[in-house]
Scaffold this motif. Structure first.
Motif, PDB file in Angstrom:
ATOM      1  N   ILE A  25       0.996  -1.168  -0.028  1.00  0.00           N
ATOM      2  CA  ILE A  25      -0.118  -0.218   0.195  1.00  0.00           C
ATOM      3  C   ILE A  25       0.927   1.152   0.129  1.00  0.00           C
ATOM      4  O   ILE A  25       1.990   1.192   0.243  1.00  0.00           O
ATOM      5  CB  ILE A  25      -1.021   0.139   1.245  1.00  0.00           C
ATOM      6  N   VAL A  26       0.437   2.205  -0.244  1.00  0.00           N
ATOM      7  CA  VAL A  26       0.970   3.663   0.050  1.00  0.00           C
ATOM      8  C   VAL A  26       0.027   4.525   0.532  1.00  0.00           C
ATOM      9  O   VAL A  26      -1.093   4.876   0.217  1.00  0.00           O
ATOM     10  CB  VAL A  26       1.094   4.261  -1.604  1.00  0.00           C
ATOM     11  N   ALA A  52      -4.140   1.091  -2.331  1.00  0.00           N
ATOM     12  CA  ALA A  52      -3.493  -0.173  -2.231  1.00  0.00           C
ATOM     13  C   ALA A  52      -3.621  -1.195  -3.628  1.00  0.00           C
ATOM     14  O   ALA A  52      -4.337  -0.881  -4.395  1.00  0.00           O
ATOM     15  CB  ALA A  52      -4.733  -0.941  -1.278  1.00  0.00           C
ATOM     16  N   GLU A  53      -2.756  -1.911  -3.541  1.00  0.00           N
ATOM     17  CA  GLU A  53      -2.359  -2.717  -4.942  1.00  0.00           C
ATOM     18  C   GLU A  53      -3.298  -3.715  -5.064  1.00  0.00           C
ATOM     19  O   GLU A  53      -3.706  -4.727  -4.170  1.00  0.00           O
ATOM     20  CB  GLU A  53      -0.952  -3.527  -4.710  1.00  0.00           C
ATOM     21  N   ASN A  54      -4.117  -3.922  -6.230  1.00  0.00           N
ATOM     22  CA  ASN A  54      -4.927  -4.863  -6.464  1.00  0.00           C
ATOM     23  C   ASN A  54      -4.625  -6.314  -6.387  1.00  0.00           C
ATOM     24  O   ASN A  54      -5.349  -7.264  -5.823  1.00  0.00           O
ATOM     25  CB  ASN A  54      -5.770  -4.696  -7.977  1.00  0.00           C
ATOM     26  N   THR A  55      -3.419  -6.748  -6.714  1.00  0.00           N
ATOM     27  CA  THR A  55      -2.932  -7.834  -6.853  1.00  0.00           C
ATOM     28  C   THR A  55      -2.334  -8.183  -5.325  1.00  0.00           C
ATOM     29  O   THR A  55      -1.271  -7.346  -4.886  1.00  0.00           O
ATOM     30  CB  THR A  55      -1.918  -8.158  -7.688  1.00  0.00           C
ATOM     31  N   HIS A  56      -2.753  -8.993  -4.517  1.00  0.00           N
ATOM     32  CA  HIS A  56      -2.279  -9.465  -3.185  1.00  0.00           C
ATOM     33  C   HIS A  56      -2.514 -10.997  -2.906  1.00  0.00           C
ATOM     34  O   HIS A  56      -3.136 -11.455  -3.685  1.00  0.00           O
ATOM     35  CB  HIS A  56      -2.887  -8.282  -1.982  1.00  0.00           C
ATOM     36  N   SER A  57      -2.041 -11.272  -1.742  1.00  0.00           N
ATOM     37  CA  SER A  57      -2.248 -12.537  -1.306  1.00  0.00           C
ATOM     38  C   SER A  57      -2.922 -12.750  -0.004  1.00  0.00           C
ATOM     39  O   SER A  57      -2.906 -13.553   0.720  1.00  0.00           O
ATOM     40  CB  SER A  57      -0.985 -13.291  -1.164  1.00  0.00           C
ATOM     41  N   LEU A  58      -3.629 -11.606   0.365  1.00  0.00           N
ATOM     42  CA  LEU A  58      -4.651 -11.639   1.728  1.00  0.00           C
ATOM     43  C   LEU A  58      -5.858 -12.570   1.415  1.00  0.00           C
ATOM     44  O   LEU A  58      -6.460 -12.394   0.494  1.00  0.00           O
ATOM     45  CB  LEU A  58      -4.716 -10.268   1.917  1.00  0.00           C
ATOM     46  N   THR A  59      -6.064 -12.938   2.492  1.00  0.00           N
ATOM     47  CA  THR A  59      -7.646 -13.611   2.515  1.00  0.00           C
ATOM     48  C   THR A  59      -8.640 -12.631   2.458  1.00  0.00           C
ATOM     49  O   THR A  59      -8.448 -11.471   2.827  1.00  0.00           O
ATOM     50  CB  THR A  59      -7.643 -14.634   3.667  1.00  0.00           C
ATOM     51  N   ASP A  60      -9.913 -13.156   2.169  1.00  0.00           N
ATOM     52  CA  ASP A  60     -10.948 -12.275   2.206  1.00  0.00           C
ATOM     53  C   ASP A  60     -11.179 -11.654   3.715  1.00  0.00           C
ATOM     54  O   ASP A  60     -11.418 -10.521   3.946  1.00  0.00           O
ATOM     55  CB  ASP A  60     -12.431 -12.769   1.814  1.00  0.00           C
ATOM     56  N   GLU A  61     -10.982 -12.663   4.725  1.00  0.00           N
ATOM     57  CA  GLU A  61     -11.120 -12.162   6.122  1.00  0.00           C
ATOM     58  C   GLU A  61      -9.944 -11.089   6.451  1.00  0.00           C
ATOM     59  O   GLU A  61     -10.185  -9.999   7.360  1.00  0.00           O
ATOM     60  CB  GLU A  61     -10.895 -13.132   7.152  1.00  0.00           C
ATOM     61  N   GLU A  62      -8.666 -11.332   5.778  1.00  0.00           N
ATOM     62  CA  GLU A  62      -7.728 -10.304   6.120  1.00  0.00           C
ATOM     63  C   GLU A  62      -7.874  -9.016   5.447  1.00  0.00           C
ATOM     64  O   GLU A  62      -7.595  -7.811   6.191  1.00  0.00           O
ATOM     65  CB  GLU A  62      -6.309 -10.978   5.571  1.00  0.00           C
ATOM     66  N   PHE A 114      -8.383   0.688  -4.085  1.00  0.00           N
ATOM     67  CA  PHE A 114      -7.502  -0.395  -4.763  1.00  0.00           C
ATOM     68  C   PHE A 114      -7.373  -0.141  -6.167  1.00  0.00           C
ATOM     69  O   PHE A 114      -8.420   0.125  -6.736  1.00  0.00           O
ATOM     70  CB  PHE A 114      -8.298  -1.673  -4.622  1.00  0.00           C
ATOM     71  N   LEU A 115      -6.112  -0.202  -6.792  1.00  0.00           N
ATOM     72  CA  LEU A 115      -5.852   0.096  -8.241  1.00  0.00           C
ATOM     73  C   LEU A 115      -4.625  -0.936  -8.512  1.00  0.00           C
ATOM     74  O   LEU A 115      -3.988  -1.538  -7.825  1.00  0.00           O
ATOM     75  CB  LEU A 115      -5.055   1.370  -8.271  1.00  0.00           C
ATOM     76  N   ASP A 116      -4.576  -1.088 -10.114  1.00  0.00           N
ATOM     77  CA  ASP A 116      -3.867  -2.233 -10.653  1.00  0.00           C
ATOM     78  C   ASP A 116      -2.523  -1.672 -10.240  1.00  0.00           C
ATOM     79  O   ASP A 116      -2.154  -0.544 -10.099  1.00  0.00           O
ATOM     80  CB  ASP A 116      -4.100  -1.945 -11.937  1.00  0.00           C
ATOM     81  N   THR A 117      -1.583  -2.633 -10.171  1.00  0.00           N
ATOM     82  CA  THR A 117      -0.030  -2.440 -10.101  1.00  0.00           C
ATOM     83  C   THR A 117       0.549  -1.236 -11.038  1.00  0.00           C
ATOM     84  O   THR A 117       1.102  -0.392 -10.352  1.00  0.00           O
ATOM     85  CB  THR A 117       0.818  -3.678 -10.243  1.00  0.00           C
ATOM     86  N   SER A 118      -0.028  -1.205 -12.092  1.00  0.00           N
ATOM     87  CA  SER A 118       0.669  -0.287 -13.030  1.00  0.00           C
ATOM     88  C   SER A 118       0.430   1.237 -12.413  1.00  0.00           C
ATOM     89  O   SER A 118       1.063   2.105 -13.287  1.00  0.00           O
ATOM     90  CB  SER A 118       0.127  -0.390 -14.493  1.00  0.00           C
ATOM     91  N   MET A 119      -0.585   1.261 -11.667  1.00  0.00           N
ATOM     92  CA  MET A 119      -1.095   2.770 -11.304  1.00  0.00           C
ATOM     93  C   MET A 119      -0.345   3.045  -9.882  1.00  0.00           C
ATOM     94  O   MET A 119      -0.804   4.146  -9.447  1.00  0.00           O
ATOM     95  CB  MET A 119      -2.702   2.986 -11.291  1.00  0.00           C
ATOM     96  N   ALA A 167      -0.452   6.712  -8.571  1.00  0.00           N
ATOM     97  CA  ALA A 167      -1.447   7.375  -7.775  1.00  0.00           C
ATOM     98  C   ALA A 167      -0.799   7.774  -6.294  1.00  0.00           C
ATOM     99  O   ALA A 167      -1.146   8.840  -5.644  1.00  0.00           O
ATOM    100  CB  ALA A 167      -2.505   6.397  -7.464  1.00  0.00           C
ATOM    101  N   GLY A 168       0.256   7.001  -6.003  1.00  0.00           N
ATOM    102  CA  GLY A 168       0.774   7.123  -4.649  1.00  0.00           C
ATOM    103  C   GLY A 168       1.636   8.580  -4.743  1.00  0.00           C
ATOM    104  O   GLY A 168       1.624   9.006  -3.616  1.00  0.00           O
ATOM    105  N   THR A 169       1.894   9.041  -5.927  1.00  0.00           N
ATOM    106  CA  THR A 169       2.806  10.185  -6.057  1.00  0.00           C
ATOM    107  C   THR A 169       1.831  11.129  -5.641  1.00  0.00           C
ATOM    108  O   THR A 169       1.765  12.481  -4.824  1.00  0.00           O
ATOM    109  CB  THR A 169       3.179  10.508  -7.446  1.00  0.00           C
ATOM    110  N   VAL A 170       0.463  11.299  -6.245  1.00  0.00           N
ATOM    111  CA  VAL A 170      -0.395  12.538  -6.153  1.00  0.00           C
ATOM    112  C   VAL A 170      -1.055  12.276  -4.633  1.00  0.00           C
ATOM    113  O   VAL A 170      -1.887  13.377  -4.291  1.00  0.00           O
ATOM    114  CB  VAL A 170      -1.405  12.539  -7.326  1.00  0.00           C
TER     115      VAL A 170
END
Ligand SMILES: O=C(O)[C@@H]1CCC=N1
Length: 197
Positions: A53-54, A68-78, A94-99, A103-106
């Protein structure tokens, strides 16, 4: 759930910290700038649950933003737990990795730029005789309110600017002064500078 915090130069230290934590089956929430899902998949023990995350500094006032990055390995509960931690103090997007870092900059770098704007406008007020503490209060309240107005009305910023500028009036003279000095181009160039474009 554990947050790993490190500056860019400390990224290796951050990884070492994560590896120690992974052994205890801790969920890793990383705020290490530039370390996305793939970076952690290479660095952490297989199966470690992690999310990059940023966040930004206004979180300290309960008015932050977390990208927050769309791609992650957290469970639904997490993810539910993550939201329960951050939703009360931040807008979570939540955004795709490419952004993620654009987005974190702004959101995460830009509080520095917003603070520079506040400082400069406050300096102008002081130049014109307003006491510093009052100038800071007035300008910060104006910036916070302008943001709130945009969120509440959904108006595009250009329309908000036009709504303040009466024909032949006072505000448009300040708009011209900013345009003559390249204000908007300067602001836009910050993301290029941060991303190394
Ligand atoms: O300037 C920095 O290194 C960090 C990255 C995002 C905000 N501050």
């Amino acid at each position: 759930m554990f947050a790993v915090a490190a500056g860019v130069d400390d990224a290796n230290r951050g990884t070492g910290c994560c590896q120690a934590l992974a052994a205890s089956e801790t969920t890793v929430i990383s705020i290490v700038w530039g370390w996305d899902y793939e970076s952690y998949e290479k660095a952490l023990a297989p199966g470690t649950h992690h999310l990059s995350i940023v966040p930004n500094t206004p979180i300290a006032a309960g008015k932050g933003v977390v990208v927050a990055e769309n791609t992650h390995s957290l469970t639904d509960e997490e993810i539910v737990n993550f939201h329960s931690l951050f939703d009360p103090i931040a807008l979570v997007e939540f955004l795709d990795t490419s952004m993620l870092y654009q987005a974190g900059t702004v959101t995460s770098c830009a509080p520095a730029y917003a603070a520079m704007f506040i400082e400069a406008l406050s300096d102008a007020a002081v130049k014109h005789g307003i006491p510093r503490a009052a100038a800071d209060r007035l300008v910060s309240a104006m910036v916070e309110g302008t943001g709130a107005l945009q969120v509440e009305t959904g108006k595009i910023p250009a329309a908000m600017k036009d709504a303040v500028c009466s024909p032949g009036g006072a505000t448009i003279r300040g708009v011209e002064a900013l345009e003559l000095r390249g204000f908007r181009g300067d602001v836009m160039s910050t993301v290029d500078a941060v991303m190394g474009d």
